[in-house]
Design an enzyme around this catalytic site. Structure first.
Site, mmCIF file in Angstrom:
data_model
loop_
_atom_site.group_PDB
_atom_site.id
_atom_site.type_symbol
_atom_site.label_atom_id
_atom_site.label_comp_id
_atom_site.label_asym_id
_atom_site.label_seq_id
_atom_site.Cartn_x
_atom_site.Cartn_y
_atom_site.Cartn_z
ATOM 1 C CB SER A 190 -31.445 30.536 -1.400
ATOM 2 O OG SER A 190 -32.033 30.050 -2.428
ATOM 3 C CE1 TYR A 203 -26.296 29.212 -3.450
ATOM 4 C CE2 TYR A 203 -28.401 28.291 -3.625
ATOM 5 C CZ TYR A 203 -27.665 29.463 -3.619
ATOM 6 O OH TYR A 203 -28.156 30.920 -3.402
HETATM 7 P P1 NAD Z 1 -23.519 37.475 -7.809
HETATM 8 O O1 NAD Z 1 -22.535 36.711 -8.474
HETATM 9 O O2 NAD Z 1 -23.714 38.841 -8.484
HETATM 10 O O3 NAD Z 1 -22.892 37.798 -6.329
HETATM 11 C C1 NAD Z 1 -22.270 36.641 -5.560
HETATM 12 C C2 NAD Z 1 -20.865 37.039 -5.251
HETATM 13 O O4 NAD Z 1 -20.172 36.564 -4.437
HETATM 14 C C3 NAD Z 1 -19.996 37.524 -6.426
HETATM 15 O O5 NAD Z 1 -19.884 38.748 -6.705
HETATM 16 C C4 NAD Z 1 -18.552 37.258 -5.489
HETATM 17 O O6 NAD Z 1 -17.982 38.781 -5.068
HETATM 18 C C5 NAD Z 1 -18.776 36.775 -4.164
HETATM 19 N N1 NAD Z 1 -17.999 35.558 -4.006
HETATM 20 C C6 NAD Z 1 -18.264 34.195 -4.253
HETATM 21 N N2 NAD Z 1 -17.094 33.512 -3.892
HETATM 22 C C7 NAD Z 1 -16.372 34.301 -3.180
HETATM 23 C C8 NAD Z 1 -15.237 34.055 -2.523
HETATM 24 N N3 NAD Z 1 -14.427 32.853 -2.361
HETATM 25 N N4 NAD Z 1 -14.619 35.142 -1.799
HETATM 26 C C9 NAD Z 1 -15.299 36.448 -2.065
HETATM 27 N N5 NAD Z 1 -16.257 36.746 -2.512
HETATM 28 C C10 NAD Z 1 -16.843 35.701 -3.338
HETATM 29 O O7 NAD Z 1 -24.781 36.655 -7.491
HETATM 30 P P2 NAD Z 1 -26.108 37.002 -6.557
HETATM 31 O O8 NAD Z 1 -27.145 35.939 -7.137
HETATM 32 O O9 NAD Z 1 -26.216 38.444 -6.436
HETATM 33 O O10 NAD Z 1 -25.704 36.441 -5.031
HETATM 34 C C11 NAD Z 1 -25.506 37.168 -3.803
HETATM 35 C C12 NAD Z 1 -26.240 36.145 -2.938
HETATM 36 O O11 NAD Z 1 -27.455 35.872 -3.272
HETATM 37 C C13 NAD Z 1 -25.690 34.543 -2.780
HETATM 38 O O12 NAD Z 1 -25.498 34.523 -1.454
HETATM 39 C C14 NAD Z 1 -26.632 33.847 -3.346
HETATM 40 O O13 NAD Z 1 -26.629 32.437 -2.882
HETATM 41 C C15 NAD Z 1 -27.871 34.404 -2.978
HETATM 42 N N6 NAD Z 1 -29.211 34.146 -3.853
HETATM 43 C C16 NAD Z 1 -29.485 34.382 -5.045
HETATM 44 C C17 NAD Z 1 -30.466 33.717 -5.821
HETATM 45 C C18 NAD Z 1 -30.280 34.070 -7.048
HETATM 46 O O14 NAD Z 1 -31.372 33.565 -7.855
HETATM 47 N N7 NAD Z 1 -29.520 34.819 -7.910
HETATM 48 C C19 NAD Z 1 -31.514 33.186 -5.195
HETATM 49 C C20 NAD Z 1 -31.138 33.226 -3.775
HETATM 50 C C21 NAD Z 1 -29.980 33.487 -3.274
#
Ligand code: NAD
Ligand code: MG
Length: 298
Positions: A190, A203
């Site tokens: 991130s 985080y």
């Molecule tokens: P999202 O909520 O759509 O996806 C995250 C997924 O993590 C969930 O759908 C869930 O299935 C899974 N998850 C969480 N805890 C879990 C557990 N205990 N067991 C199994 N699955 C689990 O959100 P996203 O933003 O698409 O997140 C995807 C990645 O992107 C993450 O690693 C997040 O940190 C990273 N990220 C997101 C952003 C943002 O702004 N959205 C920015 C930087 C990084």
């Protein structure tokens, strides 16, 4: 015959600002219940055979960035196994529908990756369902904002590390035995790996750890012909935001965080994973690809 020129797209306006109404869901959040629903590229991603015959495991592949990656991979010719929590089955089914519409095998595995045995079991299940494995995308993540250190529970701190860092370790360790030379591991960091939000200490620290772990692993696995890279997204409109990831005020101003003055959509992050998974990236390992709306990182 030459193709008609595609219109030149201004990145500032390719997607509208999200301007989300303040909304709340319990973790992990159901994407189909969000306003607006994030764009996974359902109507826009066009494949060009860059992953034909590949077999990919994608954690958090039910929604958001992982969901967009699953759809893009399938349209590039890969079979995919997506991992998610049981409460997210309807989101997973939506993604699987698009995977199968692309003519590829799609399976979903509902399990909690914060447990080591579950990680080992999900890898075995994916290998079994796909008949092998050559791409691993560690993308699942936990993000819960807590403004004051005193209120950040030991349990949350540990659970964030278990989900974001330990699971990446457990899954990769179990998968590596199955990965032939030419395979690609892609982890998800991130912008916060470099620029921690003061209310997301746990985080942000996991995301820095993921960057470091990936670079060391890239060096270690180089002799096996396995590449390890990272995608570091910036502010992207996903279920993470509406399930405790940001404060109400941050949600209201979510578009204002990036240089582009708009949030990213999952569909804009997925192509970075396609590149790193594909043979186009044969000379790329130990790299972090930042996809963040023009924010500058070290
Ligand atoms: P999202 O909520 O759509 O996806 C995250 C997924 O993590 C969930 O759908 C869930 O299935 C899974 N998850 C969480 N805890 C879990 C557990 N205990 N067991 C199994 N699955 C689990 O959100 P996203 O933003 O698409 O997140 C995807 C990645 O992107 C993450 O690693 C997040 O940190 C990273 N990220 C997101 C952003 C943002 O702004 N959205 C920015 C930087 C990084
Ligand atoms: Mg989800």
């Amino acid at each position: 015959m030459t193709d008609a020129p595609a219109p030149l797209e201004n990145p500032l306006t390719r997607y509208r600002r999200v301007e989300p109404p303040v909304q709340h869901q319990p973790e992990p959040g159901v994407q189909s219940e969000m306003t607006p629903v994030p764009d996974l590229g359902e109507d826009s991603y066009r494949g060009s055979g860059r992953l034909t015959g590949r077999k990919a495991l994608i954690t958090g592949g039910d929604s958001g960035i992982g969901g967009a990656v699953a759809i893009a991979f399938a349209r590039e010719g890969a079979d995919v196994a997506i991992v998610h929590l049981p409460d997210e089955q309807s989101d997973a089914d939506h993604v699987l529908e698009h995977v199968r519409a692309a003519g590829r095998t799609g399976v979903s595995i509902a399990t909690d990756i914060s447990d080591a045995a579950a990680c080992r079991a999900l890898v075995a299940e994916a290998v079994d369902a796909l008949g092998g494995l050559d791409i691993v995308v560690n993308n699942a993540g936990k993000q819960v904002a807590v403004p004051r250190l005193e209120d950040l529970s030991d349990e949350q701190f540990e659970q964030t590390f278990r989900t974001n860092v330990f699971a990446t370790f457990w899954i990769t360790k179990a998968a590596v035995a199955h990965l032939p030379a030419g395979s690609s591991i892609i982890n998800t960091a991130s912008l916060e790996a470099y620029k921690p939000a003061p209310d997301r200490l746990d985080y942000a620290a996991t995301k820095a750890a993921i960057n470091n772990l990936s670079k060391g692993l890239a060096l270690q696995l180089a002799e096996r012909g396995i590449r390890v890279n990272v995608v570091a997204p910036g502010p992207t409109w996903t279920a993470l935001q509406v399930s405790g990831g940001v404060s109400d005020e941050q949600m209201e101003h979510f578009d204002d965080e990036s240089t582009y003055q708009r949030a990213g959509q999952p569909a804009e992050i997925a192509p970075a994973y396609v590149f790193l998974a594909s043979a186009d990236a044969s000379y790329v390992s130990g790299e972090t690809l930042n996809v963040n709306g023009g924010m500058v990182t070290p």
